[in-house]
Motif scaffolding. Structure first.
Motif, PDB file in Angstrom:
ATOM      1  N   ASN A 270      13.572  43.874  17.869  1.00 19.50           N
ATOM      2  CA  ASN A 270      12.996  44.456  19.081  1.00 19.50           C
ATOM      3  C   ASN A 270      11.488  44.257  19.115  1.00 19.50           C
ATOM      4  O   ASN A 270      10.912  43.898  20.154  1.00 19.50           O
ATOM      5  N   GLY A 271      10.824  44.494  17.983  1.00 16.39           N
ATOM      6  CA  GLY A 271       9.379  44.320  17.932  1.00 16.39           C
ATOM      7  C   GLY A 271       8.969  42.880  18.161  1.00 16.39           C
ATOM      8  O   GLY A 271       8.030  42.590  18.925  1.00 16.39           O
ATOM      9  N   ALA A 272       9.665  41.956  17.507  1.00 15.38           N
ATOM     10  CA  ALA A 272       9.363  40.541  17.723  1.00 15.38           C
ATOM     11  C   ALA A 272       9.591  40.150  19.178  1.00 15.38           C
ATOM     12  O   ALA A 272       8.830  39.347  19.743  1.00 15.38           O
ATOM     13  N   LEU A 273      10.599  40.721  19.792  1.00 17.12           N
ATOM     14  CA  LEU A 273      10.909  40.387  21.184  1.00 17.12           C
ATOM     15  C   LEU A 273       9.791  40.824  22.122  1.00 17.12           C
ATOM     16  O   LEU A 273       9.393  40.077  23.031  1.00 17.12           O
ATOM     17  N   PHE A 274       9.243  42.016  21.922  1.00 14.40           N
ATOM     18  CA  PHE A 274       8.159  42.480  22.795  1.00 14.40           C
ATOM     19  C   PHE A 274       6.893  41.640  22.603  1.00 14.40           C
ATOM     20  O   PHE A 274       6.187  41.353  23.567  1.00 14.40           O
ATOM     21  N   VAL A 275       6.610  41.231  21.372  1.00 11.95           N
ATOM     22  CA  VAL A 275       5.457  40.349  21.154  1.00 11.95           C
ATOM     23  C   VAL A 275       5.673  39.003  21.837  1.00 11.95           C
ATOM     24  O   VAL A 275       4.772  38.463  22.493  1.00 11.95           O
ATOM     25  N   LEU A 276       6.880  38.452  21.725  1.00  8.71           N
ATOM     26  CA  LEU A 276       7.183  37.162  22.344  1.00  8.71           C
ATOM     27  C   LEU A 276       7.151  37.252  23.862  1.00  8.71           C
ATOM     28  O   LEU A 276       6.779  36.284  24.545  1.00  8.71           O
ATOM     29  N   ILE A 277       7.549  38.407  24.417  1.00  7.68           N
ATOM     30  CA  ILE A 277       7.465  38.577  25.872  1.00  7.68           C
ATOM     31  C   ILE A 277       6.007  38.489  26.314  1.00  7.68           C
ATOM     32  O   ILE A 277       5.680  37.840  27.323  1.00  7.68           O
ATOM     33  N   GLY A 278       5.090  39.140  25.568  1.00  8.09           N
ATOM     34  CA  GLY A 278       3.672  39.053  25.908  1.00  8.09           C
ATOM     35  C   GLY A 278       3.159  37.626  25.857  1.00  8.09           C
ATOM     36  O   GLY A 278       2.417  37.176  26.748  1.00  8.09           O
ATOM     37  N   LEU A 279       3.552  36.864  24.825  1.00  8.86           N
ATOM     38  CA  LEU A 279       3.154  35.463  24.742  1.00  8.86           C
ATOM     39  C   LEU A 279       3.733  34.648  25.887  1.00  8.86           C
ATOM     40  O   LEU A 279       3.056  33.783  26.460  1.00  8.86           O
ATOM     41  N   GLU A 280       4.985  34.922  26.239  1.00  8.97           N
ATOM     42  CA  GLU A 280       5.629  34.161  27.314  1.00  8.97           C
ATOM     43  C   GLU A 280       4.964  34.433  28.656  1.00  8.97           C
ATOM     44  O   GLU A 280       4.843  33.526  29.489  1.00  8.97           O
ATOM     45  N   VAL A 281       4.539  35.646  28.885  1.00  7.63           N
ATOM     46  CA  VAL A 281       3.853  35.976  30.145  1.00  7.63           C
ATOM     47  C   VAL A 281       2.569  35.164  30.266  1.00  7.63           C
ATOM     48  O   VAL A 281       2.245  34.625  31.343  1.00  7.63           O
ATOM     49  N   GLN A 282       1.830  35.056  29.176  1.00  5.02           N
ATOM     50  CA  GLN A 282       0.611  34.255  29.207  1.00  5.02           C
ATOM     51  C   GLN A 282       0.927  32.782  29.466  1.00  5.02           C
ATOM     52  O   GLN A 282       0.212  32.091  30.213  1.00  5.02           O
ATOM     53  N   LEU A 283       1.990  32.267  28.873  1.00  2.08           N
ATOM     54  CA  LEU A 283       2.379  30.880  29.102  1.00  2.08           C
ATOM     55  C   LEU A 283       2.725  30.643  30.562  1.00  2.08           C
ATOM     56  O   LEU A 283       2.289  29.660  31.175  1.00  2.08           O
ATOM     57  N   VAL A 284       3.502  31.536  31.143  1.00  2.00           N
ATOM     58  CA  VAL A 284       3.882  31.400  32.555  1.00  2.00           C
ATOM     59  C   VAL A 284       2.646  31.480  33.438  1.00  2.00           C
ATOM     60  O   VAL A 284       2.501  30.717  34.419  1.00  2.00           O
ATOM     61  N   LEU A 285       1.749  32.392  33.112  1.00  2.00           N
ATOM     62  CA  LEU A 285       0.545  32.568  33.926  1.00  2.00           C
ATOM     63  C   LEU A 285      -0.305  31.300  33.949  1.00  2.00           C
ATOM     64  O   LEU A 285      -0.860  30.935  34.992  1.00  2.00           O
ATOM     65  N   HIS A 286      -0.398  30.601  32.835  1.00  2.00           N
ATOM     66  CA  HIS A 286      -1.235  29.412  32.777  1.00  2.00           C
ATOM     67  C   HIS A 286      -0.534  28.179  33.346  1.00  2.00           C
ATOM     68  O   HIS A 286      -1.182  27.154  33.548  1.00  2.00           O
ATOM     69  N   GLU A 287       0.772  28.267  33.571  1.00  2.00           N
ATOM     70  CA  GLU A 287       1.478  27.130  34.159  1.00  2.00           C
ATOM     71  C   GLU A 287       1.475  27.159  35.683  1.00  2.00           C
ATOM     72  O   GLU A 287       1.822  26.170  36.321  1.00  2.00           O
TER      73      GLU A 287
END
Length: 604
Positions: A270-287
């Motif tokens: 669960n913890g890894a998933l929330f961290v990865l969600i934050g990283l994914e949001v940044q990736l989507v934002l920059h695309e």
């Protein structure tokens, strides 16, 4: 980045978030999400993508199985009037409402429907992580709803993706997809649970039992996916059934090992998933191109607001068909709906659905609106977690929902019932296992002392509840006059604890009520002062040796625990106590059994 570097980075992020969250007085998932967003500003870290199949096939089965395992089956049965419409009709209404607003704001209809299917279902892991402050019944209803609504969302997603790719879907096909998703998923989960039942009942090794339990969610999900049914529902059904039969087919040491390891493993995922969600949001934002970010931010906020409005209105429209709690007022029901609306968090399942949208059509052309779907879905997840998450505690305090002491009362009832039943059958158990009178009397004395303690705790809790109610009444009336009921004398709780009024207990062997004798002063059996027993050369060999008495006490102790467990499971089966209450007491009985058998014997 290499896999080892990513693993270390996720571990450090979770460690920092776990340390900071209590000091900041913020839920740990929110801190982990913010850490992920902050790490996303580093270009090298934005290259870490979250494959949707990883969420759906690795994270989701384990987390759903654990949440289903800790869900009350009795609460699910009693809340079906709430769960069924909220996990089906509300998901459809939310999806089409979001799709309508997104289309009005310029998103293509097919892509907007995919967006609606992605953000419609509340996430089970997010609700479980952030909804612990809710009253027990409200939390359990939200948890059960979020466990079952993913099936509806995935069917809607399949339909929307087919339309997005240019395929034609008939009403008959839609009906078949819905039936296959729900009935096929339920059948797959039940079949796997039956296989697990017959496998586990033949196992005695702690290692093999827990390995089998780990395989159950993955096998259930796999079978459901092979027949194109809902893997989510398959895992949920398997988890609920295996959790129900587990006390009868697993050993005490295996249950203690599972309860120690599963929460930690799920916390890591669960913890890894929330961290990865934050990283994914940044990736989507920059695309996303800068020219589109403004309108997509508006679509994100609009979709988030629509989800809240639709959820509240749906509960209000369906309130005549639900069963309101006894004595609840219209104002209380309104506040409950507001709390339920704010607690509707979105999480990893929504993001996995959005990321699963194909990038190109069958002709090789880019899928229109895919970037918008991923961006808005990620934005809605962030808003629900970072806005609704911190807001929920304040909303709960404002709602002033009545305290739910049912679990505490049922726990006290069960403790006294199993202790009383064990005492009532003590003579029969001693005779059956060839136990001497001395060992039997010592066990009886310990049983009465345990029963006295349970009675004293119940009396103390009731008196504390009365004092709390009186204090709240005085505060609401703003009256400084003394209560007409009179003050509680100092030390009354202690006097009651010593007197220990005892209720009647059911003699499950004969079906007739059996009263536990109660004294007016001290307990019926009074233990003498502790004495140091020294080694003596003068041993009466005609008496039973200490080793024989130890073995007799062990046999009797295990028989008493089996009797208590039998009565406890009967109370659970009859619905007298909740599943979670029974599991809590069962954990204590398991620890007593492990101590009685000895650590080495228990591990074997």
């Amino acid at each position: 980045m290499q896999g080892l570097e990513i693993t270390v980075l996720l571990g450090l992020a979770m460690l920092v978030g776990t340390v900071l969250a209590p000091r900041l007085r913020v839920a740990t998932p929110l801190v982990l999400l913010v850490i992920g967003l902050a790490l996303g500003f580093i270009p090298e870290l934005r290259a870490i993508e979250l494959p949707p199949e990883t969420v759906l096939l690795l994270f989701l089965p384990v987390m759903l199985f654990r949440e289903a395992w800790t869900t009350s089956l009795r609460s699910v049965r009693r809340s079906l009037r709430y769960i069924i419409p909220m996990s089906t009709l509300l998901v459809v209404a939310s999806a089409f409402a979001v799709a309508g607003v997104a289309t009005w704001m310029g998103v293509p209809w097919e892509a907007a429907l995919v967006l609606g299917a992605a953000v419609a279902p509340p996430d089970a892991t997010a609700v479980a992580a952030l909804g612990r402050l809710l009253p027990a019944k409200t939390f359990m209803k939200l948890k059960a709803e979020s466990l079952t609504n993913d099936g509806t969302a995935l069917v809607l997603y399949a339909i929307a993706v087919a339309l997005l790719l240019g395929d034609q879907i008939t009403p008959l096909q839609i009906t078949g997809m819905v039936l296959l998703s729900y009935l096929g998923g339920a059948a797959a989960g039940i079949a796997v649970a039956v296989l697990a039942f017959f496998a586990l009942r033949r196992m005695q090794s702690t290692l093999t039992i827990n390995l089998t339990l780990v395989l159950v969610p993955f096998v259930a999900f796999l079978i459901a996916e092979l027949i194109e049914a809902s893997g989510v529902l398959a895992v949920v059904f398997a988890g609920l059934i295996v959790a129900w039969v587990s006390p009868r087919i697993t050993t005490a040491i295996s249950r203690r090992a599972a309860d120690a390891t599963w929460p930690f493993g799920v916390y890591l995922l669960n913890g890894a998933l929330f961290v990865l969600i934050g990283l994914e949001v940044q990736l989507v934002l920059h695309e996303i191109s800068p020219s589109e970010i403004g309108i997509l931010l508006l679509v994100t906020v609009a979709a988030w607001l629509v989800l809240g409005v639709v959820r509240y209105l749906f509960q209000w429209l369906f309130s005549p068909f639900s069963r309101p709690p006894t004595g609840s007022s219209r104002s209380l029901r309104h506040r409950s709906r507001v709390v339920s609306t704010v607690a509707g968090f979105r999480g990893a399942v929504s993001l996995a659905i959005a990321l699963s949208v194909p990038t190109v059509t069958a002709t090789g052309e880019p899928v229109p609106g895919r970037d918008a779907v991923v961006f808005v879905t990620a934005g809605v997840i962030v808003l629900t977690l970072l806005v609704q998450g911190p807001l929920l505690p304040a909303v709960i305090r404002w709602a002033k929902l009545p305290s739910d002491d049912a679990a505490v009362e049922e726990y006290e009832l069960a403790e006294r019932a199993i202790s009383g039943a064990a005492l009532a059958s003590l003579d029969d158990l001693a005779a059956e296992h060839g136990v001497s009178d001395r060992v039997r009397d010592r066990a009886r004395r310990e049983g009465y002392e345990r029963l006295e303690l349970a009675n004293a705790r119940a009396v103390a809790r009731q008196r504390a509840a009365e004092e709390r109610d009186l204090a709240e009444l005085d505060a609401s009336l703003d009256d400084d006059a003394p209560s007409t009921m009179g003050p509680v004398p100092p030390g009354a709780a202690e006097d009651d604890a010593r007197s220990g009024a005892k209720p009647a207990f059911a003699n499950t062997a004969s079906g007739s009520p059996t009263s536990v004798p109660s004294g007016t002063g001290d307990a019926p059996f009074t233990s003498g002062p502790l004495e140091m027993i020294a080694v003596s050369d003068d041993i009466d060999v005609t008496q039973r040796s200490p080793l024989l008495r130890h073995k007799e006490a062990q046999r009797l102790r295990l028989a008493i625990l089996d009797r208590k467990r039998e009565v406890l499971l009967r109370l659970r089966r009859e619905g007298t106590i909740d599943d979670l209450v029974a599991r809590k007491i069962l954990a204590g009985l398991d620890l007593e059994e492990i101590r009685a058998r000895g650590a080495d014997k228990a591990v074997e």
